[in-house]
Design a protein around this motif. Structure first.
Motif, short mmCIF file in Angstrom:
data_model
loop_
_atom_site.label_atom_id
_atom_site.label_comp_id
_atom_site.label_asym_id
_atom_site.label_seq_id
_atom_site.Cartn_x
_atom_site.Cartn_y
_atom_site.Cartn_z
N GLY A 16 50.09 30.89 33.20
CA GLY A 16 50.09 31.73 34.39
C GLY A 16 49.09 32.87 34.35
N PRO A 17 49.14 33.76 33.34
CA PRO A 17 48.19 34.87 33.30
C PRO A 17 46.74 34.41 33.19
CG PRO A 17 50.04 35.30 31.86
CD PRO A 17 50.16 33.86 32.32
N VAL A 18 46.50 33.32 32.47
CA VAL A 18 45.13 32.81 32.34
C VAL A 18 44.62 32.35 33.69
CG1 VAL A 18 43.68 31.03 31.28
CG2 VAL A 18 45.43 32.19 29.92
N LEU A 19 45.45 31.57 34.39
CA LEU A 19 45.03 31.10 35.71
C LEU A 19 44.86 32.28 36.67
CD1 LEU A 19 47.25 27.91 36.08
CD2 LEU A 19 44.84 28.05 35.44
N ALA A 20 45.74 33.26 36.59
CA ALA A 20 45.61 34.44 37.46
C ALA A 20 44.32 35.18 37.15
CB ALA A 20 46.82 35.35 37.28
N ASP A 21 44.01 35.34 35.87
CA ASP A 21 42.77 36.02 35.48
C ASP A 21 41.56 35.25 35.98
OD1 ASP A 21 44.21 38.00 34.23
OD2 ASP A 21 43.85 37.25 32.20
N GLU A 22 41.58 33.93 35.86
CA GLU A 22 40.47 33.11 36.33
C GLU A 22 40.31 33.24 37.85
OE1 GLU A 22 41.11 29.13 34.93
OE2 GLU A 22 40.74 29.69 32.85
N GLN A 23 41.44 33.30 38.56
CA GLN A 23 41.38 33.44 40.01
C GLN A 23 40.79 34.80 40.38
OE1 GLN A 23 45.03 33.49 42.36
NE2 GLN A 23 43.97 32.25 43.90
N LEU A 24 41.18 35.85 39.66
CA LEU A 24 40.62 37.17 39.95
C LEU A 24 39.13 37.22 39.63
CD1 LEU A 24 43.49 39.53 38.76
CD2 LEU A 24 42.98 38.76 41.08
N GLU A 25 38.72 36.57 38.57
CA GLU A 25 37.29 36.50 38.24
C GLU A 25 36.52 35.78 39.34
OE1 GLU A 25 36.47 35.01 34.28
OE2 GLU A 25 38.13 36.18 33.47
N LEU A 26 37.08 34.66 39.82
CA LEU A 26 36.44 33.94 40.92
C LEU A 26 36.39 34.83 42.15
CD1 LEU A 26 35.22 31.49 42.36
CD2 LEU A 26 37.56 30.66 42.74
N GLY A 27 37.47 35.54 42.45
CA GLY A 27 37.49 36.42 43.62
C GLY A 27 36.42 37.48 43.55
N LYS A 28 36.23 38.06 42.38
CA LYS A 28 35.19 39.08 42.23
C LYS A 28 33.81 38.45 42.42
CE LYS A 28 33.81 42.94 39.29
NZ LYS A 28 34.18 43.75 38.12
N LYS A 29 33.63 37.24 41.91
CA LYS A 29 32.35 36.55 42.06
C LYS A 29 32.07 36.24 43.53
CE LYS A 29 29.64 32.94 39.92
NZ LYS A 29 29.55 32.00 38.82
N VAL A 30 33.10 35.84 44.26
CA VAL A 30 32.95 35.60 45.70
C VAL A 30 32.53 36.90 46.38
CG1 VAL A 30 34.14 35.01 47.85
CG2 VAL A 30 34.56 33.66 45.77
N PHE A 31 33.21 38.00 46.07
CA PHE A 31 32.94 39.30 46.68
C PHE A 31 31.50 39.74 46.40
CE2 PHE A 31 32.97 43.89 47.13
CZ PHE A 31 33.76 44.08 48.26
N LEU A 32 31.06 39.55 45.15
CA LEU A 32 29.73 40.03 44.73
C LEU A 32 28.59 39.09 45.09
CD1 LEU A 32 30.62 41.35 41.16
CD2 LEU A 32 30.01 42.73 43.15
N GLU A 33 28.82 37.78 44.99
CA GLU A 33 27.70 36.84 45.05
C GLU A 33 27.84 35.67 46.02
OE1 GLU A 33 27.39 35.29 41.08
OE2 GLU A 33 27.42 37.28 40.19
N GLN A 34 29.01 35.07 46.07
CA GLN A 34 29.12 33.79 46.75
C GLN A 34 29.19 33.88 48.27
OE1 GLN A 34 32.36 31.83 44.68
NE2 GLN A 34 30.98 31.15 43.04
N ALA A 35 29.81 34.91 48.79
CA ALA A 35 29.82 35.10 50.25
C ALA A 35 28.42 35.52 50.67
CB ALA A 35 30.84 36.15 50.65
N GLN A 36 27.93 34.93 51.74
CA GLN A 36 26.60 35.29 52.24
C GLN A 36 26.69 35.66 53.71
OE1 GLN A 36 23.82 35.73 50.39
NE2 GLN A 36 25.20 35.37 48.68
N PRO A 37 26.44 36.88 54.08
CA PRO A 37 25.99 37.98 53.23
C PRO A 37 27.12 38.44 52.31
CG PRO A 37 26.42 38.81 55.43
CD PRO A 37 26.59 37.32 55.48
N SER A 38 26.74 39.07 51.22
CA SER A 38 27.69 39.56 50.23
C SER A 38 28.62 40.61 50.84
CB SER A 38 26.92 40.18 49.06
OG SER A 38 27.77 40.92 48.24
N CYS A 39 29.85 40.59 50.41
CA CYS A 39 30.84 41.58 50.88
C CYS A 39 30.40 43.01 50.55
CB CYS A 39 32.20 41.31 50.26
SG CYS A 39 32.82 39.62 50.48
#
Length: 104
Positions: A16-39
């Motif tokens: 659970g915590p590992v998956l949650a951490d991975e999801q939060l890491e992905l969320g930060k990556k989306v916020f910083l890089e993957q959404a275009q334009p960036s958030c």
């Protein structure tokens, strides 16, 4: 409780915590890089190091994951919709990331 149920429960608790951490890491990556334009262009979010001034300051707004998800999917005001350019997994991750870091 069956052995299968017990094993699934143990697995869920162990990962659970590992998956949650991975999801939060992905969320930060989306916020910083993957959404275009960036958030970051529009939004202030201390955890991401962003200081955008066009959209609301997310640290002050403290939106729920549901509010973020709806806004990202459909857009709000001048914010474009990202429902066609981001996957459900990316949208869910960025929503949970924003909720998590603004409600500490």
């Amino acid at each position: 409780m069956s052995l299968r149920t017990l094993l699934l429960t143990i697995f869920a608790l162990a990962t659970g915590p590992v998956l949650a951490d991975e999801q939060l890491e992905l969320g930060k990556k989306v916020f910083l890089e993957q959404a275009q334009p960036s958030c970051t262009v529009c939004h202030t979010l201390n955890d991401a190091g962003s200081a955008g001034e066009i959209g609301p300051n997310l640290d002050q707004l403290k939106p729920s994951a549901e509010q973020v998800s709806n806004a990202v999917k459909s857009g709000v005001g001048i914010m474009p919709a990202f429902g066609d350019s981001l996957s459900e997994q990316q949208i869910s991750a960025v929503a949970k990331y924003i909720e998590s870091v603004t409600r500490k």
